[in-house]
Design a protein around this motif. Sequence first.
Motif, mmCIF file in Angstrom:
data_model
loop_
_atom_site.group_PDB
_atom_site.id
_atom_site.type_symbol
_atom_site.label_atom_id
_atom_site.label_comp_id
_atom_site.label_asym_id
_atom_site.label_seq_id
_atom_site.Cartn_x
_atom_site.Cartn_y
_atom_site.Cartn_z
ATOM 1 N N GLY A 103 -7.828 38.066 3.634
ATOM 2 C CA GLY A 103 -8.915 37.740 2.705
ATOM 3 C C GLY A 103 -8.492 37.700 1.252
ATOM 4 N N LEU A 104 -7.197 37.583 0.996
ATOM 5 C CA LEU A 104 -6.671 37.555 -0.376
ATOM 6 C C LEU A 104 -6.540 36.098 -0.838
ATOM 7 C CD1 LEU A 104 -3.942 40.310 0.075
ATOM 8 C CD2 LEU A 104 -6.211 40.547 -0.975
ATOM 9 N N HIS A 105 -7.676 35.514 -1.178
ATOM 10 C CA HIS A 105 -7.712 34.097 -1.497
ATOM 11 C C HIS A 105 -6.958 33.741 -2.770
ATOM 12 C CE1 HIS A 105 -11.444 34.257 1.164
ATOM 13 N NE2 HIS A 105 -10.431 33.824 1.883
ATOM 14 N N LEU A 106 -7.015 34.579 -3.780
ATOM 15 C CA LEU A 106 -6.279 34.298 -5.009
ATOM 16 C C LEU A 106 -4.775 34.285 -4.732
ATOM 17 C CD1 LEU A 106 -6.106 33.778 -8.036
ATOM 18 C CD2 LEU A 106 -6.182 36.260 -8.390
ATOM 19 N N ALA A 107 -4.285 35.275 -4.026
ATOM 20 C CA ALA A 107 -2.858 35.330 -3.689
ATOM 21 C C ALA A 107 -2.467 34.127 -2.837
ATOM 22 C CB ALA A 107 -2.534 36.633 -2.963
ATOM 23 N N ALA A 108 -3.314 33.773 -1.876
ATOM 24 C CA ALA A 108 -3.042 32.605 -1.032
ATOM 25 C C ALA A 108 -3.006 31.333 -1.879
ATOM 26 C CB ALA A 108 -4.107 32.479 0.054
ATOM 27 N N GLY A 109 -3.919 31.240 -2.829
ATOM 28 C CA GLY A 109 -3.951 30.074 -3.713
ATOM 29 C C GLY A 109 -2.702 29.961 -4.566
ATOM 30 N N ILE A 110 -2.178 31.082 -5.006
ATOM 31 C CA ILE A 110 -0.942 31.075 -5.810
ATOM 32 C C ILE A 110 0.233 30.612 -4.955
ATOM 33 C CG2 ILE A 110 0.721 32.555 -7.007
ATOM 34 C CD1 ILE A 110 -1.776 34.198 -7.972
ATOM 35 N N VAL A 111 0.351 31.163 -3.747
ATOM 36 C CA VAL A 111 1.442 30.760 -2.853
ATOM 37 C C VAL A 111 1.312 29.273 -2.512
ATOM 38 C CG1 VAL A 111 2.436 31.094 -0.544
ATOM 39 C CG2 VAL A 111 1.770 33.077 -1.921
ATOM 40 N N LEU A 112 0.099 28.838 -2.203
ATOM 41 C CA LEU A 112 -0.125 27.424 -1.897
ATOM 42 C C LEU A 112 0.146 26.556 -3.125
ATOM 43 C CD1 LEU A 112 -0.948 25.344 0.203
ATOM 44 C CD2 LEU A 112 -3.337 25.723 -0.483
#
Length: 164
Positions: A103-112
């Motif tokens: 559920g870490l959308h910000l972190a996922a967005g950075i990696v993406l």
Amino acid sequence: MSFFAFPNPVNDKAARTVATGVVLVSVLTLATGWWWLLVPLALGFTGRVLAGPRLSPLGWLAMKVVGPRLGAPRFTPGPPKRFAQGIGAVFATTAAVLALGLGLHLAAGIVLGVLLVFATLEAALGFCAGCFAFGHLMRLGVIPQDTCEACADISLRQRETSSV
């Protein structure tokens, strides 16, 4: 050729088409928050690492449909492209785990976002950061020279480029 083989050489036009698909899926994911799109993105990268375009609908489309319509193929060594697909698989899978598993959308967005930058460089400019890293790792002896003879011998690359 075995089913679990990566093509060598690779049509660079098809590779750039795949990168364009990655850019589109990444932008759509970031713009909509449809994090589930990371699953087919990660599976596509993994499929391309394992078997080239055979297990990737995007890879198959790029190689069989779009690439041939872009004119004569421009060949590039396969091993660096496979390495780059592996890096893409790590980034896409990491983003999927962060978004869907934790559920870490910000972190996922950075990696993406990092994946998006490198896919854009490949799609728009033909610069493959994974291939660049592969070459440096070969020069450092981390990747054996015999993994990609065309990469190790500049004269082979010049001959291939001039004959295309």
